[in-house]
Write an enzyme that holds these catalytic residues in place. Structure first.
Site, PDB file in Angstrom:
ATOM      1  N   ASP A 178     -12.304  -4.770  -6.336  1.00 58.62           N
ATOM      2  CA  ASP A 178     -11.677  -4.314  -5.106  1.00 58.62           C
ATOM      3  C   ASP A 178     -12.787  -3.598  -4.330  1.00 58.62           C
ATOM      4  OD1 ASP A 178     -10.047  -3.697  -3.043  1.00 58.62           O
ATOM      5  OD2 ASP A 178      -8.458  -2.781  -4.243  1.00 58.62           O
TER       6      ASP A 178
HETATM    7  C1  BGC Z   1      -7.677  -3.296  -0.838  1.00 65.28           C
HETATM    8  C2  BGC Z   1      -7.692  -4.780  -1.176  1.00 65.28           C
HETATM    9  C3  BGC Z   1      -8.347  -5.529  -0.057  1.00 65.28           C
HETATM   10  C4  BGC Z   1      -9.757  -4.989   0.147  1.00 65.28           C
HETATM   11  C5  BGC Z   1     -10.512  -5.679   1.253  1.00 65.28           C
HETATM   12  C6  BGC Z   1      -9.055  -2.784  -0.471  1.00 65.28           C
HETATM   13  O1  BGC Z   1      -8.990  -1.486  -0.007  1.00 65.28           O
HETATM   14  O2  BGC Z   1      -7.190  -2.566  -1.941  1.00 65.28           O
HETATM   15  O3  BGC Z   1      -6.385  -5.229  -1.377  1.00 65.28           O
HETATM   16  O4  BGC Z   1      -8.360  -6.901  -0.327  1.00 65.28           O
HETATM   17  O5  BGC Z   1      -9.666  -3.618   0.487  1.00 65.28           O
HETATM   18  O6  BGC Z   1      -9.999  -5.378   2.488  1.00 65.28           O
END
Ligand code: BGC
Length: 746
Positions: free
Chosen positions: A230
């Site tokens: 993530d």
């Molecule tokens: C979120 C993810 C997301 C990623 C990219 C993170 O903060 O938890 O779900 O895909 O950011 O935007």
């Protein structure tokens, strides 16, 4: 992954390999030009494409237009995997046009608590519904040659302390509730990628969790894609690569650390090869779709997919006196700012710039239905404006029926924080009370990403359409349903409790001092409410229709060892077309562990013309009867009687049929501490014990005759029983175990 890749990671320099294991910027993987590997784009999100206009930007709100399909809380309620697949395919087509190789979704974490801040992005409190729906989203996207990233692996169920909280639970809870959706999707849809979670699981960060990413995901389930982090979830590159994480996003300028770790022997070259090879394979896999030039998706066709998906996402909770659908010629008042300014998606990384948005007022106009409108309230926190109330009451009084659009304003729920209450804004609830007093024919349409409390105001609404967040075509879909041009067919993917305080997680949400204890274990959502017979406002799986259905001819047959086939006939006994979702729950009989009274194992949505009948058939296999045994460290289907319930919600069981299941034949390994009762029950242990008892008796050592003493003795370790009977318990245990091991080793 493709077996015949053109580039072998092991032929690259350490520096090149290291570079492949992090992005080139926030939204691109690292390419290697001289190797012909392009650094493709990967971006959000779970219910439509969020492609940043400026590819290096972190501004979630500056994205190119894309179809905003119903956010997951909505789509989940469709209980329609085929429809979900269509949505996925449309998302995939948009990725092809926009040259996005992997879309970051679906999010498949369980809605553990109704307060979870990202519940609008997640599917359900139930892993089977989640897995079956999300697998088809993956299949749809990937049918276009675009990858998905199933997230967030694993146990990401709250936003409080989201980058570091530890989800603490036992193995059985993890296996039965928090992993099965991932497992099902990996096995049935082969996602190209998974995204690790920010949080820790029992103390170990998602990005460093070798058990999750290597032992379970790859070795047990056979996953052959890549795991990315993530955004910002990596704390230590070498530890992450060692654990099985292929890609750090966004890059943290730490490739040098990876090279050093290999040189220092902290990360093996083989492991780096594996992780880098995954990235090469991913890039090569995306190449065909990324090489399609000039492809344009059909914007209007996708808007229609969004509209159909939105229609099926709405759950009709109440429809007293069949007040809905609205009849031709009725004078309708539409009240509520949401009718003009719809809340159709959630906040945070999933946020999409829609291609077009239809609000309900416009949709009424397109449908040629004149309505009187009053905004009723503002969407901010300002105190209620008396003039808005009076205006609303004025239009309400003059109408035959009122449609009141209520809901949670945008700032009430978003990625980034959990809610603290299920309450609707007080001024909206007060307005409902006043409006329904002047016009009792009031219908409420709700817009909310996660469950809200209806208990206090439900009697004031003659009908309630739970519309969740419906995406860009939601306004049109709601009007289609209100006018009866479409028939509600959604079912709740989440229980609506009477009160927040009834929820099984209340004592342990959102945890403290960085730890959240999953104290309710496997008793999440309906597994708790139904097992412990707690009242709920609307049960899991519930949803009404304008049509009426009958489910008859339920039959349950054994179709193999530990396999069952379930049949039923569904008839639409009304004069409107509609759909009913037949749900199959398995109710274990006596079990060695504390199991939920029943669990969803299969479902089918059946579309029926007025008067039509169709038969449905679903099958269950061994796993559907199994629980995770901590002692065996494996799934275990016990022999015994199981109830097979054919239902239309978790509380509307049409018929229960009991079947005998042989079980998987696995037995618990006996050891020094095994009780006399366990020896007697064990198919291998029992004859060994009988022989030993005969020998002991021949030597004059007798077990007590008194049945009550025997009840007590049976719970004691075998050695203790023998000692209490006057012989050498430790020696006898050694003999018994030696005989037992001799047989089990054969
Ligand atoms: C979120 C993810 C997301 C990623 C990219 C993170 O903060 O938890 O779900 O895909 O950011 O935007």
């Amino acid at each position: 992954m493709t077996e015949h890749t053109h580039v072998n990671a092991s032929d690259l320099s350490l520096e090149e390999e290291a570079s492949l294991t992090s992005g080139s910027d926030s939204w691109h993987v690292q390419g290697l030009e001289e190797q012909g590997l392009e650094g493709y784009m990967i971006t959000d999100g779970p219910y439509g494409l969020r492609k940043a206009k400026d590819s290096a930007s972190n501004d979630v709100y500056g994205s190119v237009p894309a179809t905003c399909f119903p956010p997951t809380a909505g789509l989940a309620s469709s209980w329609n995997p085929e429809l979900t697949r269509e949505v996925g395919q449309a998302m995939g087509e948009e990725c092809v046009q926009e040259k996005v190789a992997v879309i970051l979704g679906p999010g498949v974490n369980i809605k553990r608590s109704p307060l979870g801040g990202r519940n609008f992005e997640y599917w359900s409190e139930d892993p089977v519904l989640t897995g079956h729906q999300a697998a088809e989203l993956v299949n749809g996207v990937q049918s276009e040659g675009i990858g998905t990233s199933v997230k967030h692996f694993a146990a990401n169920n709250q936003e409080t302390e989201r980058l570091r909280a530890s989800s603490d639970m036992d193995e059985r809870t993890l296996r039965e509730i928090y992993l099965p959706a991932f497992e099902y999707i990996v096995k049935h849809a082969k996602p190209w990628t998974l995204m690790c979670a920010y949080n820790r699981l029992n103390g170990v960060f998602g990005s460093e969790n070798r058990r999750l990413m290597t032992d379970i995901l790859r070795d047990e389930w056979g996953f052959d894609g890549i795991v990315m982090s993530d955004w910002g979830a990596v704390h230590n590159r070498a530890a992450a690569l060692n654990a099985g994480l292929n890609l750090e996003m966004p890059p943290s300028a730490s490739d040098g650390e990876v090279v050093e770790a290999v040189k220092a022997g902290e990360l093996s070259k083989e492991q780096l090869d594996k992780m880098a090879q995954g990235m090469i394979d991913l890039i090569e896999k995306a190449k065909p779709a990324m090489s399609r030039e000039g492809y344009r998706y059909d914007v209007e066709a996708h808007n229609q997919v969004a509209r159909q998906a939105a229609c099926e996402s709405v759950v009709l909770l109440k429809n007293e006196d069949s007040i809905l659908p609205l009849r031709k010629g009725e004078k309708v008042a539409v009240i509520g700012e949401f009718a003009r300014t719809p809340r159709y998606q959630g906040g945070g990384s999933s946020h999409i710039t829609p291609t077009v948005v239809t609000n309900a007022l416009d949709a009424f106009e397109h449908s040629g239905v004149e309505v009187d409108f009053a905004p009723g309230f503002t969407l901010d926190d300002a105190a209620q404006d008396e003039e808005l109330t009076q205006e609303a009451l004025h239009v309400a009084k003059q109408a035959d029926k009122v449609v009141l659009f209520l809901g949670l304003p945008e700032d009430a729920e978003s990625e980034g924080f959990d809610r603290t209450s299920l309450d609707m804004p007080a001024k909206q609830v007060e307005l409902l009370a006043k409006v329904s007093e002047v016009n009792p024919n009031t219908v409420v349409v709700l817009s909310n990403g996660s469950v809200v409390s209806l208990t206090d105001w439900l009697p004031q609404a003659k009908a309630v359409l739970e519309a969740w967040l419906l995406g860009q075509a939601g306004g049109q879909a709601i009007v289609d349903l209100l006018l009866g041009e479409a028939n509600p067919s959604g079912k709740l993917a989440q229980t609506i409790p009477m009160h927040l305080s009834d929820d099984p997680t209340v004592m342990n949400f959102p945890g403290e001092e960085g730890h959240v204890r999953y104290g309710e274990g496997v008793f999440v959502g309906y597994r708790y409410y139904d097992t412990f017979d707690k009242p709920v406002l609307f049960p899991f799986g519930f949803g009404l229709s304008y049509a009426n259905f009958e489910v008859t001819d339920v039959s349950v047959e054994k179709s193999g060892k530990n396999q069952v086939s379930v049949q039923a006939t569904v008839t639409n006994v009304s004069n409107v077309d509609g759909a009913q979702t037949v749900q199959v729950y398995v109710a274990p009989g006596q079990a060695r562990v504390n199991r939920p009274s029943h669990e969803l194992k299969a479902f089918k949505k059946v579309f029926l013309k007025a008067g039509e009948s169709k038969s449905v058939s679903m099958s269950l296999d061994e796993r559907d009867f199994a629980y995770w045994s901590q002692t065996m460290n494996d799934w275990h289907a016990e022999a015994g009687t199981y109830g097979i319930e054919v239902a239309t919600s978790s509380r509307d069981i049409v018929k229960r049929v009991d079947v005998e299941i042989e079980g998987d034949g696995k037995s618990f390994r006996l050891n020094e501490e095994s009780s006399m009762g366990e020896w007697e029950e064990d198919p291998i242990g029992a004859p060994i014990l009988r022989k030993k008892v005969e020998e002991l008796e021949a030597e004059g050592v007798h077990l007590p005759d008194d049945p009550n003493t025997m009840i007590l003795f049976r719970t004691m370790p075998m050695g203790t029983v023998v000692t209490f009977s006057g012989a050498d318990g430790r020696k006898v245990t050694r003999d018994l175990l030696a005989a037992y091991q001799a047989v089990t080793a054969e």
